[in-house]
Design a protein around this motif. Structure first.
Motif, PDB file in Angstrom:
ATOM      1  N   GLU A 194      -8.309   1.451  -5.434  1.00 39.12           N
ATOM      2  CA  GLU A 194      -8.512   2.747  -4.629  1.00 39.12           C
ATOM      3  C   GLU A 194      -7.757   3.978  -4.928  1.00 39.12           C
ATOM      4  OE1 GLU A 194      -7.380   1.038  -0.528  1.00 39.12           O
ATOM      5  OE2 GLU A 194      -8.968  -0.380  -0.776  1.00 39.12           O
ATOM      6  N   ARG A 195      -6.748   3.713  -5.605  1.00 41.52           N
ATOM      7  CA  ARG A 195      -6.015   4.963  -6.245  1.00 41.52           C
ATOM      8  C   ARG A 195      -6.315   5.561  -7.407  1.00 41.52           C
ATOM      9  NH1 ARG A 195      -4.323   1.672  -2.334  1.00 41.52           N
ATOM     10  NH2 ARG A 195      -2.845   2.868  -0.694  1.00 41.52           N
TER      11      ARG A 195
ATOM     12  N   GLU B  78       1.729   6.600  -6.935  1.00 44.66           N
ATOM     13  CA  GLU B  78       0.815   7.518  -7.376  1.00 44.66           C
ATOM     14  C   GLU B  78       1.434   8.841  -7.540  1.00 44.66           C
ATOM     15  OE1 GLU B  78      -2.766   7.887  -4.970  1.00 44.66           O
ATOM     16  OE2 GLU B  78      -4.129   8.007  -6.670  1.00 44.66           O
ATOM     17  N   ALA B  79       2.135   9.040  -5.989  1.00 45.54           N
ATOM     18  CA  ALA B  79       2.581  10.702  -5.770  1.00 45.54           C
ATOM     19  C   ALA B  79       3.697  11.125  -6.738  1.00 45.54           C
ATOM     20  CB  ALA B  79       2.728  10.740  -4.440  1.00 45.54           C
TER      21      ALA B  79
ATOM     22  N   ALA C  62       0.698  -1.100   0.036  1.00 43.48           N
ATOM     23  CA  ALA C  62      -0.031  -0.139   0.018  1.00 43.48           C
ATOM     24  C   ALA C  62       1.091   1.199   0.071  1.00 43.48           C
ATOM     25  CB  ALA C  62      -0.917   0.014   1.227  1.00 43.48           C
ATOM     26  N   ALA C  63       2.170   1.203   0.799  1.00 43.05           N
ATOM     27  CA  ALA C  63       3.012   2.487   0.836  1.00 43.05           C
ATOM     28  C   ALA C  63       3.422   2.649  -0.528  1.00 43.05           C
ATOM     29  CB  ALA C  63       3.863   2.170   1.772  1.00 43.05           C
TER      30      ALA C  63
ATOM     31  N   ASP D 244       0.874   4.199  -3.163  1.00 48.98           N
ATOM     32  CA  ASP D 244       0.839   5.543  -2.612  1.00 48.98           C
ATOM     33  C   ASP D 244       2.318   6.491  -3.142  1.00 48.98           C
ATOM     34  OD1 ASP D 244      -1.596   5.386  -1.212  1.00 48.98           O
ATOM     35  OD2 ASP D 244      -0.420   5.177   0.567  1.00 48.98           O
TER      36      ASP D 244
END
Ligand SMILES: C[S@@+](CC[C@H](N)C(=O)[O-])C[C@H]1O[C@@H](n2cnc3c(N)ncnc32)[C@H](O)[C@@H]1O
Length: 233
Positions: free
Chosen positions: A189-190, A161-162, A154-155, A158
């Motif tokens: 979810e992203r 995505e960033a 999950a990290a 994230d």
């Protein structure tokens, strides 16, 4: 039983040399050269064209994927969070005389925005499962995926995505620990991420998720389509 057999193969310097064709140093007790996901990612990495700029995230003690890509003419940077593992990886890299920088960092911290491809075999074993199996504490960064195995996954999603750039990411996960549907849900979810493909290595029990940032076309989509010829769904 199968797990025990694979475990001893993955610790064998001789087997690792045979599979990867590198003269590898011996590792400290508890270390291993590869796991099933390393093998799946190694296969996926053959889709990456020579000359591409690639990040081998979480390169591990033997930096095998980074070294394989370097040998194929890619511009590779290895990244590793664990200081001890990074030292071992540097020993392996030096032994091959490879021109391959290793950065000690967390996930995509400091990753160049022009990175075209990245590969990651994250720690995904649920903590309780690993402790029952007696996986070595000294190598916790290699296996500890948190309560349900998805903490680092999950990290990573994230961070991807960033990230400023638009790399094509190959994320390898052992489906026995984190099922495919769970990873797909985390991606869904992203909204900044796009799942381009899932390559299933059934024999190994591993899925390689091919991801892009969704901001632009992924680098070399033709290459991932070629990979789809075998085993992707
Ligand atoms: C399962 S091992 C994979 C090693 C090697 N890439 C392979 O495929 O055999 C996961 C590696 O990622 C590293 N790692 C874990 N969390 C990380 C993070 N947040 N940032 C960078 N590396 C990380 C671990 O220390 C470990 O070396």
């Amino acid at each position: 039983m199968l797990h025990a057999v694979f475990g001893s193969l993955s610790r064998s310097r001789w087997v690792a040399r045979l599979l990867f064709r590198f003269d590898l140093p011996s590792l400290p007790p508890g270390g291993h050269y590869f796991d099933v996901t390393t093998l799946a990612l190694l296969k996926a990495s053959r889709l990456i064209p020579a000359g591409a700029s690639v990040l081998d995230l979480g390169t591990g003690s033997a930096a095998l994927i980074a070294l394989s890509l370097w040998r194929r003419g890619c511009r590779v940077e290895a990244v590793e969070i664990d200081a001890g593992v990074a030292d071992e990886a540097e020993r392996c890299i030096r032994r091959q005389g490879a021109h391959l920088p290793l950065r000690r960092a967390n996930l995509l911290e400091g990753a160049p925005s022009d990175t075209e491809f990245l590969l990651f075999n994250p720690p995904y074993v649920p903590t309780a499962v690993a402790e029952r199996r007696g996986l070595p504490d000294a190598y916790r960064s290699q296996w500890d995926g948190g309560p349900d195995g998805t903490r680092v996954i999950a990290a990573f999603l994230d961070a991807l995505e960033a990230h400023d750039g638009c790399p094509t990411a190959f994320l390898g996960i052992n489906g026995r620990h984190v099922p495919r549907a769970r990873v797909e849900a985390l991606v869904a979810e992203r909204p900044g991420l796009r799942l381009e493909d899932v390559v299933s290595e059934r024999l190994l029990g591993v899925q390689v998720f091919v991801l892009s940032s969704g901001r632009s076309d992924p680098v070399s989509p033709a290459a991932t389509a070629a990979g789809a010829a075998e085993g992707s769904e």
